[in-house]
Design a protein around this motif. Structure first.
Motif, PDB file in Angstrom:
ATOM      1  N   ILE A  92       5.949   7.584  -7.546  1.00 53.22           N
ATOM      2  CA  ILE A  92       4.894   7.388  -8.542  1.00 53.22           C
ATOM      3  C   ILE A  92       4.129   6.091  -8.274  1.00 53.22           C
ATOM      4  O   ILE A  92       2.896   6.059  -8.291  1.00 53.22           O
ATOM      5  CB  ILE A  92       5.493   7.367  -9.965  1.00 53.22           C
ATOM      6  N   LEU A  93       4.859   5.011  -7.983  1.00 52.62           N
ATOM      7  CA  LEU A  93       4.226   3.703  -7.794  1.00 52.62           C
ATOM      8  C   LEU A  93       3.409   3.617  -6.505  1.00 52.62           C
ATOM      9  O   LEU A  93       2.414   2.895  -6.451  1.00 52.62           O
ATOM     10  CB  LEU A  93       5.291   2.611  -7.792  1.00 52.62           C
ATOM     11  N   THR A  94       3.844   4.339  -5.466  1.00 52.01           N
ATOM     12  CA  THR A  94       3.179   4.235  -4.164  1.00 52.01           C
ATOM     13  C   THR A  94       2.196   5.367  -3.910  1.00 52.01           C
ATOM     14  O   THR A  94       1.585   5.419  -2.845  1.00 52.01           O
ATOM     15  CB  THR A  94       4.219   4.229  -3.031  1.00 52.01           C
ATOM     16  N   ASP A  95       2.059   6.282  -4.850  1.00 54.92           N
ATOM     17  CA  ASP A  95       1.170   7.443  -4.648  1.00 54.92           C
ATOM     18  C   ASP A  95       1.624   8.283  -3.456  1.00 54.92           C
ATOM     19  O   ASP A  95       0.805   8.889  -2.765  1.00 54.92           O
ATOM     20  CB  ASP A  95      -0.273   6.992  -4.403  1.00 54.92           C
ATOM     21  N   GLY A  96       2.938   8.290  -3.220  1.00 52.52           N
ATOM     22  CA  GLY A  96       3.485   9.082  -2.124  1.00 52.52           C
ATOM     23  C   GLY A  96       3.379   8.449  -0.760  1.00 52.52           C
ATOM     24  O   GLY A  96       3.738   9.067   0.247  1.00 52.52           O
ATOM     25  N   LYS A  97       2.906   7.210  -0.675  1.00 54.25           N
ATOM     26  CA  LYS A  97       2.774   6.522   0.609  1.00 54.25           C
ATOM     27  C   LYS A  97       4.052   5.769   0.947  1.00 54.25           C
ATOM     28  O   LYS A  97       4.832   5.403   0.063  1.00 54.25           O
ATOM     29  CB  LYS A  97       1.595   5.548   0.576  1.00 54.25           C
TER      30      LYS A  97
ATOM     31  N   LEU B 253       9.794  -2.834   3.671  1.00 50.89           N
ATOM     32  CA  LEU B 253      10.392  -3.856   2.813  1.00 50.89           C
ATOM     33  C   LEU B 253       9.631  -5.163   3.006  1.00 50.89           C
ATOM     34  O   LEU B 253       9.703  -5.786   4.059  1.00 50.89           O
ATOM     35  CB  LEU B 253      11.863  -4.054   3.170  1.00 50.89           C
ATOM     36  N   ASN B 254       8.891  -5.579   1.990  1.00 50.71           N
ATOM     37  CA  ASN B 254       8.115  -6.818   2.066  1.00 50.71           C
ATOM     38  C   ASN B 254       7.741  -7.244   0.647  1.00 50.71           C
ATOM     39  O   ASN B 254       6.769  -6.761   0.077  1.00 50.71           O
ATOM     40  CB  ASN B 254       6.855  -6.629   2.904  1.00 50.71           C
ATOM     41  N   SER B 255       8.535  -8.134   0.093  1.00 51.15           N
ATOM     42  CA  SER B 255       8.340  -8.526  -1.304  1.00 51.15           C
ATOM     43  C   SER B 255       7.031  -9.267  -1.544  1.00 51.15           C
ATOM     44  O   SER B 255       6.547  -9.329  -2.675  1.00 51.15           O
ATOM     45  CB  SER B 255       9.522  -9.388  -1.780  1.00 51.15           C
ATOM     46  N   LYS B 256       6.413  -9.822  -0.475  1.00 47.99           N
ATOM     47  CA  LYS B 256       5.145 -10.528  -0.650  1.00 47.99           C
ATOM     48  C   LYS B 256       4.029  -9.549  -1.025  1.00 47.99           C
ATOM     49  O   LYS B 256       3.118  -9.886  -1.772  1.00 47.99           O
ATOM     50  CB  LYS B 256       4.782 -11.284   0.628  1.00 47.99           C
ATOM     51  N   ASP B 257       4.104  -8.334  -0.466  1.00 49.18           N
ATOM     52  CA  ASP B 257       3.109  -7.314  -0.788  1.00 49.18           C
ATOM     53  C   ASP B 257       3.400  -6.652  -2.134  1.00 49.18           C
ATOM     54  O   ASP B 257       2.503  -6.441  -2.937  1.00 49.18           O
ATOM     55  CB  ASP B 257       3.067  -6.239   0.305  1.00 49.18           C
ATOM     56  N   SER B 258       4.673  -6.306  -2.358  1.00 51.19           N
ATOM     57  CA  SER B 258       5.041  -5.641  -3.599  1.00 51.19           C
ATOM     58  C   SER B 258       6.512  -5.881  -3.910  1.00 51.19           C
ATOM     59  O   SER B 258       7.386  -5.180  -3.394  1.00 51.19           O
ATOM     60  CB  SER B 258       4.770  -4.142  -3.495  1.00 51.19           C
ATOM     61  N   PRO B 259       6.803  -6.858  -4.751  1.00 48.06           N
ATOM     62  CA  PRO B 259       8.195  -7.136  -5.113  1.00 48.06           C
ATOM     63  C   PRO B 259       8.898  -5.939  -5.741  1.00 48.06           C
ATOM     64  O   PRO B 259      10.063  -5.677  -5.459  1.00 48.06           O
ATOM     65  CB  PRO B 259       8.059  -8.292  -6.118  1.00 48.06           C
ATOM     66  N   LEU B 260       8.191  -5.188  -6.595  1.00 52.91           N
ATOM     67  CA  LEU B 260       8.820  -4.065  -7.286  1.00 52.91           C
ATOM     68  C   LEU B 260       9.214  -2.966  -6.304  1.00 52.91           C
ATOM     69  O   LEU B 260      10.326  -2.420  -6.384  1.00 52.91           O
ATOM     70  CB  LEU B 260       7.873  -3.510  -8.348  1.00 52.91           C
ATOM     71  N   ILE B 261       8.325  -2.640  -5.366  1.00 53.12           N
ATOM     72  CA  ILE B 261       8.629  -1.599  -4.385  1.00 53.12           C
ATOM     73  C   ILE B 261       9.791  -2.031  -3.490  1.00 53.12           C
ATOM     74  O   ILE B 261      10.697  -1.241  -3.196  1.00 53.12           O
ATOM     75  CB  ILE B 261       7.381  -1.279  -3.535  1.00 53.12           C
ATOM     76  N   THR B 262       9.792  -3.299  -3.074  1.00 53.50           N
ATOM     77  CA  THR B 262      10.904  -3.825  -2.275  1.00 53.50           C
ATOM     78  C   THR B 262      12.220  -3.739  -3.034  1.00 53.50           C
ATOM     79  O   THR B 262      13.252  -3.353  -2.479  1.00 53.50           O
ATOM     80  CB  THR B 262      10.628  -5.287  -1.875  1.00 53.50           C
ATOM     81  N   ALA B 263      12.182  -4.085  -4.324  1.00 50.53           N
ATOM     82  CA  ALA B 263      13.393  -4.032  -5.142  1.00 50.53           C
ATOM     83  C   ALA B 263      13.902  -2.601  -5.272  1.00 50.53           C
ATOM     84  O   ALA B 263      15.117  -2.350  -5.201  1.00 50.53           O
ATOM     85  CB  ALA B 263      13.105  -4.617  -6.521  1.00 50.53           C
TER      86      ALA B 263
ATOM     87  N   SER C  26       1.411  16.272   3.862  1.00 49.43           N
ATOM     88  CA  SER C  26       2.175  15.886   2.679  1.00 49.43           C
ATOM     89  C   SER C  26       2.094  16.945   1.592  1.00 49.43           C
ATOM     90  O   SER C  26       3.058  17.192   0.879  1.00 49.43           O
ATOM     91  CB  SER C  26       1.642  14.552   2.136  1.00 49.43           C
ATOM     92  N   GLN C  27       0.913  17.586   1.499  1.00 50.54           N
ATOM     93  CA  GLN C  27       0.693  18.522   0.413  1.00 50.54           C
ATOM     94  C   GLN C  27       1.398  19.861   0.624  1.00 50.54           C
ATOM     95  O   GLN C  27       1.855  20.477  -0.327  1.00 50.54           O
ATOM     96  CB  GLN C  27      -0.812  18.750   0.234  1.00 50.54           C
ATOM     97  N   TRP C  28       1.474  20.311   1.903  1.00 47.99           N
ATOM     98  CA  TRP C  28       2.008  21.641   2.141  1.00 47.99           C
ATOM     99  C   TRP C  28       3.293  21.657   2.969  1.00 47.99           C
ATOM    100  O   TRP C  28       4.268  22.314   2.580  1.00 47.99           O
ATOM    101  CB  TRP C  28       0.943  22.496   2.848  1.00 47.99           C
TER     102      TRP C  28
END
Length: 290
Positions: A109-114, A118-128, A6-8
């Protein structure tokens, strides 16, 4: 994904592929010089943040550019602003990718590059946010496919607000072929997302089948985005027939008879607003479905 990769490696791939595509598009007159510079930045950004997002952008760009070049002689007779190869400048590039670029940066920014499924139960904002990016490119691709295929159709377009027949090139005019093309354009974006997600991310066996729902969502977003674009074009974008040039034009004048619409938005603004609305609606749909 390995951190050293990821870095290089991924930034190097992003810059290399972004440069190649921008140069090639400029040489083939798909992008102007300013469009190529903007395209390089946008493409490199998408590849760096996630291959899923780059895949959707690439599918949109290459399929739309190919369709734009089909039937150029016929389109030249209809479109007063026709450019060989459908050459796009930086404004058009950003109007078709700016919102998605903001969303993918927010995801990074929100996922730290990971990468996340799609799964709103884990993270609604990321899914949106992911849903928003999907809706964005479904709208872009669906609307472009609809316009490029619809104008070549033998069917006479009908104004979407009144269903009355109008001249080809009228903003807000739709055809059956164009609407079907919009749905197909959206489905192709959804398919590209799903294929890249399956090949790059482990979503878990309980979520794999659910990810396939992206395809019907994308199909709906492609069709819906094109309809929104047509409604805006028919009401807030001026269309008139010039008796001298014998073409449909987008600005009023002494030799121009009005067909429809008000002179409030131009084509780039209509695209931007329709993309924004489709992005928001698809984002909400993904929150409820996933």
């Amino acid at each position: 994904m390995d951190s050293s990769y990821s870095q290089w490696i991924q930034p190097l791939v992003a810059v290399s592929v972004g440069s190649f595509i921008a140069f090639r598009a400029h040489r083939k007159k798909s992008l102007s010089t300013s469009g190529a510079l903007a395209g390089f930045f946008v493409m490199s950004l998408h590849i760096f943040i996630g291959f899923r997002f780059a895949a959707m952008l690439l599918v949109f760009f290459f399929t739309s550019s190919t369709l734009t070049k089909k039937g150029q002689d016929k389109k030249r007779l209809i479109d007063p602003e026709f450019k060989i190869g459908g050459q796009r400048n930086w404004i058009q590039v950003l109007s078709n990718s700016g919102i998605a670029s903001v969303l993918v940066v927010a995801l990074w920014i929100l996922t730290d590059g990971k990468d996340y499924c799609l799964n709103s139960k884990d993270s609604p904002l990321i899914t949106a946010l992911i849903g928003g990016v999907i809706g964005h490119y479904c709208c872009c691709n669906g609307d472009t496919w609809s316009s490029e295929i619809g104008v070549l159709s033998d069917d006479r377009p009908r104004l979407i607000t009144t269903f009355k027949p109008v001249r080809k090139g009228t903003n807000g005019g739709v055809t059956k072929a164009g609407l079907l093309a919009a749905a197909a354009g959206g489905s192709v974006i959804g398919l590209s997302y799903v294929l890249l997600e399956f090949s790059t991310i482990k979503c878990g066996s309980d979520r794999v089948l659910k990810q396939l729902l992206v395809i019907p969502i994308a199909t709906t977003a492609g069709l819906g985005g094109s309809i929104i674009d047509s409604l805006l074009g028919a009401t807030l974008q001026f269309s008139g027939f010039c008796s001298i040039r014998q073409k449909v034009v987008g600005k009023p004048g002494p030799t121009i008879k009005k067909i429809s619409g008000l002179s409030i938005l131009d084509n780039n603004a209509v695209n931007f607003v329709s993309i924004l609305l489709t992005t928001v609606l698809t984002s909400i749909a993904c929150l409820y479905i996933f």
